[in-house]
Design a protein around this motif. Structure first.
Motif, PDB file in Angstrom:
ATOM      1  N   GLU A  68     -15.385   5.653  15.580  1.00  0.00           N
ATOM      2  CA  GLU A  68     -15.939   4.192  14.996  1.00  0.00           C
ATOM      3  C   GLU A  68     -14.778   3.218  14.779  1.00  0.00           C
ATOM      4  N   ASP A  69     -13.586   3.831  14.211  1.00  0.00           N
ATOM      5  CA  ASP A  69     -12.597   2.761  13.583  1.00  0.00           C
ATOM      6  C   ASP A  69     -11.354   2.684  14.588  1.00  0.00           C
ATOM      7  N   THR A 105      -6.408   4.435  12.383  1.00  0.00           N
ATOM      8  CA  THR A 105      -5.860   3.707  11.049  1.00  0.00           C
ATOM      9  C   THR A 105      -5.027   4.633  10.457  1.00  0.00           C
ATOM     10  N   ARG A 141      -4.828  -0.798  10.898  1.00  0.00           N
ATOM     11  CA  ARG A 141      -6.081  -0.362  11.747  1.00  0.00           C
ATOM     12  C   ARG A 141      -6.137  -1.133  13.093  1.00  0.00           C
TER      13      ARG A 141
END
Length: 619
Positions: free
Chosen positions: A150-151, A154, A169
């Motif tokens: 999803e990210d 990070t 990020r």
């Protein structure tokens, strides 16, 4: 689901072994897997008597704490599917270890006291993820890299009794490289430019404020990678040791991130050169890899002088300089099992129990190929003459290479009368940047051109029986096995693919985020953007052309070569009645359980025997 068990209580002396089967009835090839092994011990920078190593002494690879001052060793982790990712903070007060579920590589960092005790989350407040680097400071501050679908990537700074703070990020892959000795600077490797094979570097403060950037990428096909090797081990010292490829191979350089000064060490050695700091910062421990062998040097920074450290001929798979100046290193050769040795003399860490039998030495073969000379490593049973049934054991990666190092899998085939050929195809490391980068856009097909050239040499030289050629490998090697069986169907009598990529499009959509980035780099985009390249490089495209019997093994929790894409390939084999067997096991990208590894090799040998017959008698 597998529950994480409590750590075992402190045990004086060496780790206990499970009950040993009757050695007189055990074949040598099984002994090589079962014999206790140890990794190169890591040690705490400010408490060098405290060390951490990995061993299979209980039958499963786990982490062990070792107090060198007392000699006591303690098994620190105990999980059904094993544990190998562990870190000692500088003070050596605790052990950090990564807790996933049955090998899926998705989880959190846990921590336990060095002397034993309860495990607890090491970075409370961070959700489970794939790991993307870790650095721990002297004041207890940690820098934790995370990767999720999803990210992206990070990076969080985690202070004692405070909530984690996100300082970085990005959708592309990145990772924590190192934390400076005084804990004020963080080195980050990143691929924000979109090329996952060639990282750029950024140094930031603990609040994420940029300090310096270094980026050797040029665009097109001339990208140059950088890697973090470590900050100088001195408070207030802003020198960062890095690896670069500016002369077409990996070599070290010192970058002062405060002044921007770059110090070219110009170490004149062929092949790849790696390095780390000596603990006092006066020199570098240099690891040199060339033509599948490794050696060590000390580089004196004041004199700019390189001095060889004597090691036997073979491979050094890890080395570290101790505070007293002695160098400990993990050494092996194809003929001799691994040992942790020291330049101070003797074996550093020798586990109890049976010793692994040796195998046969490796021979070098250099074969003319479409992209240049190809290096192959050849082993055959002692006293045997060809033509022999031959296993082409293809390495994974692809950014890896086979070396003159001990390997229980190839040795098992030799014990059964087979020759073994390992090919450092284009895409392999250790032969220069151009060789490693050559496979872009024609992924899989380029590697197989080199394997085909070595296959032709093996047959015409009289080594290999053309009717009994086995294509085998795990991970990327498993991928090349399935692709080779479909694109070169007349060349191979049998295929053995472990944890393979089988359906490239489905694999891309199901795999972990960092590997998606690598595939976009290799193929030039996503399956939707360059569908023709994914189709040309996918084993599923050629499955109907496969003629050889196929054996496939796969971990049901594998995040790198996920199980669904393997099932798609197997379904196509089954639909046309192709000869195949499939073995599924409850783990991830391979197993850390010794008996499981032995079972898989036994199944492969049994499959080969059933279809090719017994190997030649070695008596």
């Amino acid at each position: 689901m597998t529950e994480i068990t409590d750590s075992k209580p402190e045990q004086p002396g060496a780790p206990e072994q499970p009950a040993t089967p009757d050695l007189s009835a055990m074949p040598d090839w099984e002994k090589r897997f079962r014999a206790p092994r140890v990794s190169l011990p890591d040690w705490a920078e400010d408490a060098p008597d405290r060390s951490l190593f990995v061993s299979n002494a209980t039958g499963t690879y786990e982490l062990y704490a070792w107090d060198r001052a007392t000699g006591e060793q303690r098994q620190a982790t105990d999980r059904p599917n094993g544990t190998t990712d562990g870190v000692l903070p500088p003070d050596g007060a605790s052990i950090w270890w990564f807790s996933d579920t049955d090998g899926d590589e998705f989880g959190i960092w846990m921590r336990q006291p060095f002397g034993g005790g309860d495990d607890e989350p090491a970075a409370p407040g961070l959700e489970p993820s794939y790991p993307a680097g870790l650095a721990i400071g002297r004041d207890g501050t940690s820098v934790v890299g995370r990767s999720t679908d999803e990210d992206g990537t990070t990076i969080h700074v985690v202070r004692t009794d405070a909530e984690p703070v996100e300082i970085y990020r990005h959708r592309e892959s990145a990772g924590v490289g190192d934390l400076s000795h005084d804990g004020t600077l963080i080195a980050v490797e990143h691929t924000e430019h979109g090329d996952a094979m060639h990282s750029a570097l950024r140094v930031v403060r603990l609040d994420g404020e940029p300090v310096a950037d270094l980026d050797d990428t040029k665009g097109g096909t001339q990208e140059l990678g950088l890697e973090v090797l470590g900050f100088a081990p001195v408070d207030g010292d802003t020198r960062l040791l890095i690896g670069h490829q500016r002369r077409g191979r990996w070599e070290p350089m010192i970058w002062d991130v405060a002044s921007g000064t770059e110090t070219d060490l110009a170490i004149d050695l062929p092949g790849d050169v790696n390095a780390e700091w000596y603990p006092d910062g006066s020199g570098l421990l240099v690891a040199h890899s060339f033509e599948a062998r490794g050696e060590l040097f000390r580089y004196d920074l004041a004199k700019r002088e390189l001095v060889r450290i004597e090691t036997p001929t073979g491979s050094v798979s890890g080395a570290t300089a101790r505070p007293d100046g002695a160098v400990e290193y993990l050494w092996s050769s194809a003929a001799q099992p691994p040992r942790v040795r020291s330049t101070a003399g003797g074996v550093v860490l020798d586990p109890p129990g049976m010793k692994a039998p040796g195998s046969v030495a490796v021979e070098d073969a250099w074969v003319a190929g479409p992209g240049g000379r190809i290096h192959a490593l050849v082993q055959k049973p002692a006293g045997a003459s060809g033509p022999l049934p031959t296993v082409f054991e293809i390495h994974g990666g692809p950014t890896w290479h086979d070396s003159d190092a001990f390997a229980a899998g190839p040795a098992a085939w030799i014990d059964h009368g087979y020759a073994v050929v390992r090919v450092n195809y284009r895409g392999s490391t250790g032969y220069g940047r151009e060789w490693t980068d050559a496979l872009k856009h024609r992924v899989g097909l380029i590697e197989l051109e080199d394997i085909a050239a070595v296959r032709e040499w093996a047959v015409t030289s009289g080594l290999a029986d053309p009717a009994k050629l086995v294509l085998a490998g795990g991970s990327w090697g498993g991928y090349l096995t399935l692709l080779g069986l479909g694109t070169q169907p007349e060349a191979w009598a049998l295929g053995l693919a472990a944890v393979p990529v089988a359906d490239y499009v489905t694999a891309y959509h199901d795999e972990m985020e960092a590997l998606k980035a690598m595939d976009r780099t290799l193929l030039g985009g996503t399956p939707e953007e360059v569908p023709e390249r994914f189709e040309a490089s996918s084993p599923l495209t050629y499955v109907d052309a496969v003629r050889a019997p196929v054996y496939i093994s796969a971990g049901v929790n594998d995040p790198r070569c996920p199980i669904r894409q393997v099932e798609n390939y197997v379904d196509r084999l089954a639909a046309r009645g192709a000869v195949h067997e499939v073995y599924r096991y409850d783990a991830g990208h391979g197993s850390l359980v010794v008996e499981e590894r032995i079972k898989q090799v036994r199944l492969e040998i049994t499959f080969a025997t059933a279809h090719l017959g017994e190997g030649p008698s070695l008596g």
